[in-house]
Design a protein around this motif. Sequence first.
Motif, short mmCIF file in Angstrom:
data_model
loop_
_atom_site.label_atom_id
_atom_site.label_comp_id
_atom_site.label_asym_id
_atom_site.label_seq_id
_atom_site.Cartn_x
_atom_site.Cartn_y
_atom_site.Cartn_z
N ALA A 151 0.83 -1.20 0.00
CA ALA A 151 0.00 0.00 0.00
C ALA A 151 0.87 1.25 0.00
CB ALA A 151 -0.93 0.00 1.21
N ALA A 152 1.99 1.23 0.73
CA ALA A 152 2.90 2.38 0.76
C ALA A 152 3.52 2.63 -0.61
CB ALA A 152 3.99 2.15 1.81
N ILE A 153 3.88 1.56 -1.31
CA ILE A 153 4.44 1.68 -2.66
C ILE A 153 3.42 2.34 -3.59
CG2 ILE A 153 5.24 0.41 -4.68
CD1 ILE A 153 6.35 -1.70 -2.69
N LEU A 154 2.20 1.84 -3.52
CA LEU A 154 1.14 2.37 -4.40
C LEU A 154 0.85 3.84 -4.09
CD1 LEU A 154 -1.21 -0.73 -4.31
CD2 LEU A 154 0.07 0.10 -6.29
N ARG A 155 0.78 4.18 -2.80
CA ARG A 155 0.52 5.57 -2.44
C ARG A 155 1.65 6.48 -2.87
NH1 ARG A 155 -1.88 3.20 2.40
NH2 ARG A 155 0.15 3.33 3.42
N ALA A 156 2.90 6.01 -2.80
CA ALA A 156 4.04 6.82 -3.22
C ALA A 156 3.94 7.18 -4.70
CB ALA A 156 5.34 6.07 -2.96
N LEU A 157 3.29 6.32 -5.49
CA LEU A 157 3.12 6.55 -6.92
C LEU A 157 1.78 7.21 -7.23
CD1 LEU A 157 5.59 4.68 -6.91
CD2 LEU A 157 4.65 3.52 -8.90
N GLY A 158 1.07 7.63 -6.17
CA GLY A 158 -0.18 8.35 -6.38
C GLY A 158 -1.39 7.46 -6.58
N ASP A 159 -1.27 6.16 -6.31
CA ASP A 159 -2.40 5.24 -6.49
C ASP A 159 -3.12 5.04 -5.15
OD1 ASP A 159 -4.18 3.24 -6.97
OD2 ASP A 159 -2.73 1.76 -7.67
N GLY A 160 -4.25 5.72 -4.98
CA GLY A 160 -5.05 5.52 -3.78
C GLY A 160 -6.24 4.60 -4.03
N GLN A 161 -6.46 4.21 -5.29
CA GLN A 161 -7.64 3.42 -5.63
C GLN A 161 -7.46 1.93 -5.32
OE1 GLN A 161 -9.37 4.24 -9.48
NE2 GLN A 161 -8.57 6.33 -9.48
N THR A 162 -6.27 1.41 -5.56
CA THR A 162 -6.06 -0.01 -5.30
C THR A 162 -6.17 -0.35 -3.82
OG1 THR A 162 -4.65 -0.21 -7.26
CG2 THR A 162 -4.48 -1.95 -5.60
N PRO A 163 -5.55 0.42 -2.90
CA PRO A 163 -5.77 0.14 -1.47
C PRO A 163 -7.24 0.23 -1.09
CG PRO A 163 -3.84 1.54 -1.73
CD PRO A 163 -4.49 1.45 -3.09
N LEU A 164 -8.00 1.13 -1.76
CA LEU A 164 -9.44 1.22 -1.49
C LEU A 164 -10.13 -0.09 -1.85
CD1 LEU A 164 -12.25 2.46 -1.05
CD2 LEU A 164 -12.06 3.46 -3.35
N ARG A 165 -9.88 -0.58 -3.04
CA ARG A 165 -10.52 -1.83 -3.46
C ARG A 165 -10.11 -2.99 -2.55
NH1 ARG A 165 -9.10 0.05 -8.64
NH2 ARG A 165 -7.41 -1.47 -8.75
N ALA A 166 -8.83 -3.00 -2.19
CA ALA A 166 -8.34 -4.07 -1.31
C ALA A 166 -9.03 -4.03 0.04
CB ALA A 166 -6.83 -3.95 -1.14
N MET A 167 -9.20 -2.81 0.58
CA MET A 167 -9.83 -2.69 1.88
C MET A 167 -11.31 -3.00 1.81
SD MET A 167 -8.93 -2.37 4.92
CE MET A 167 -7.23 -1.90 4.55
N ALA A 168 -11.95 -2.67 0.69
CA ALA A 168 -13.38 -2.98 0.53
C ALA A 168 -13.59 -4.50 0.53
CB ALA A 168 -13.90 -2.38 -0.78
N VAL A 169 -12.75 -5.20 -0.20
CA VAL A 169 -12.85 -6.66 -0.23
C VAL A 169 -12.58 -7.24 1.16
CG1 VAL A 169 -11.80 -8.77 -1.14
CG2 VAL A 169 -12.28 -6.86 -2.67
N ALA A 170 -11.54 -6.72 1.81
CA ALA A 170 -11.18 -7.22 3.14
C ALA A 170 -12.32 -6.99 4.14
CB ALA A 170 -9.91 -6.52 3.64
N SER A 171 -12.98 -5.86 4.02
CA SER A 171 -14.08 -5.54 4.94
C SER A 171 -15.23 -6.52 4.78
CB SER A 171 -14.57 -4.11 4.68
OG SER A 171 -15.66 -3.80 5.51
N ILE A 172 -15.59 -6.78 3.52
CA ILE A 172 -16.69 -7.73 3.27
C ILE A 172 -16.32 -9.12 3.79
CG2 ILE A 172 -18.01 -8.87 1.45
CD1 ILE A 172 -17.66 -6.26 -0.19
N VAL A 173 -15.09 -9.54 3.50
CA VAL A 173 -14.63 -10.85 3.97
C VAL A 173 -14.67 -10.92 5.49
CG1 VAL A 173 -12.61 -12.38 4.15
CG2 VAL A 173 -13.21 -11.34 1.94
N ASN A 174 -14.21 -9.85 6.15
CA ASN A 174 -14.16 -9.85 7.61
C ASN A 174 -15.55 -9.93 8.24
OD1 ASN A 174 -12.33 -9.36 10.08
ND2 ASN A 174 -13.98 -7.90 10.35
#
Length: 496
Positions: free
Chosen positions: A197-220
């Motif tokens: 997530a830190a790598i992605l944010r450093a490159l300006g990508d905030g959308q992938t961590p969002l999708r990852a967290m959305a999936v994780a939330s549903i799973v949890n």
Amino acid sequence: MDAHETYTDKKSVLEEKERRNEKLREEKTDGVKESKKRKLHNKRPHIQNMTEGKPIALIIAFAIPLMLGNVFQQLYSVVDSMVVGKFLGVDALAALGATTWPNWVILGFLQGLTQGFSIVMSQAFGAQDGKKLRRAVGNSAVLSALSAVVLFLFGQIFARAMLGLLSTPEEIVPYAMVYLRISFLGIPVITGYNLFAAILRALGDGQTPLRAMAVASIVNVLLDLLFVTVFGWGIAGAAIATVTAQLCSCILCFNRVRKIEILALARSDFRLDGRLSKGMFILSMPMALQNLLIAGGGMIVQSVVNRYGMVFIAGFTAGSKLHGVLEIATSSYGFAMTTYVGQNLGAGRMDRIHKGVRSALVAAVATSAVIAVTMLLSGRLVLSGFVSGTEQEIAETISVAYRYLTIMCVCLPVLYVLYIIRSSLQGMGNTVWPMISGIGELIMRTSAALLLPAVVGETGVFLAEVLAWFGADVILISSYLVTVRKTEEKLKKAES
């Protein structure tokens, strides 16, 4: 020379040629603004160059996906507490609260470490230095893996000792130990997610961590209900559900990172570079220590809370979970500012840093006001979902939680200013003063928690948190003004 090395050499030659061609600049009359920059990343989806465009639009566009990701992250944290409180009772909810700060010791250290690594990455990205970017990513992976091993051993060995330091009531220690043991088994997973997530944010990508967290939330949420209410695994089921959800988010972020062309790493990128690694640690360790200081203060506060009995512990836990909801936008603005300032510093654009910080402060304070009012209006209703038991237990627990929530809501803008200034400092490569602000937080938080209850009763415990925010703001604002002046002088000297 094998095929991979030949490919790497050819790729390096092509990249160097592209770098030379795209370095041509057309200066405007004021000699400041660049008219042409490299476009290594602009055509790639989700990768955002924050050195061009309107600052506030870039910052908000970057922060919104992270905010939504935080909503999902808080959702599964809140669902954990709700399921445990409703189906396992007040004692189990209190035990879950007792694990909050031991877990944050590990998580805070990892977040500080990987966020420090991301500063180097974002500055390299802003300066268009692809080689340094890849080496920073490779070195970060190795350092993160080593840290995960150390933290895993630390967590498993000292879990019981941390609960003892918190003065955790003996009747809930078995529950808390089960939750901690399982949570600490997931340390490699947590490390992986935070790094990717830190790598992605450093490159300006905030959308992938969002999708990852959305999936994780549903799973949890689904696994919480399945493991606790259907399988009857108790608090262990809640812990297993959380670790499994974190694994899902880690895998999703990793899959995105490995598909980014500019991060096609060679084996040499994973060899530790002494100078680079030292620089990364100099940036990241103060951030990790800062989080440890905050965790230390939180543990002292928790030890005071644990002396007030089961109902107060449960109420404080419920209030703390909504504290996380109040902070939904803080860390999002913080990550946005670290990336924005880091990239623009790499590009030598202090003018854009000034505009971005001013705009972000206005947006953050306005956001905090909206969140605070919303939580004050809906707080009692939300808190009622956390507890079960007799009518008296429920009423007393909600009363404790809502008093805590009210104090935090009133002072929430102070916290949002803290995150903007601290993250901007970190983006400029100054991680020492944010760490010193963590010391200020520790002193204010522990002093208030230990001394104020004798004067104003239980409310003194709640005031500890907001007084820590005020103390940190005083330090951060002063150090920010000094750092900006020194950075401007350094850039002018480099230009001349």
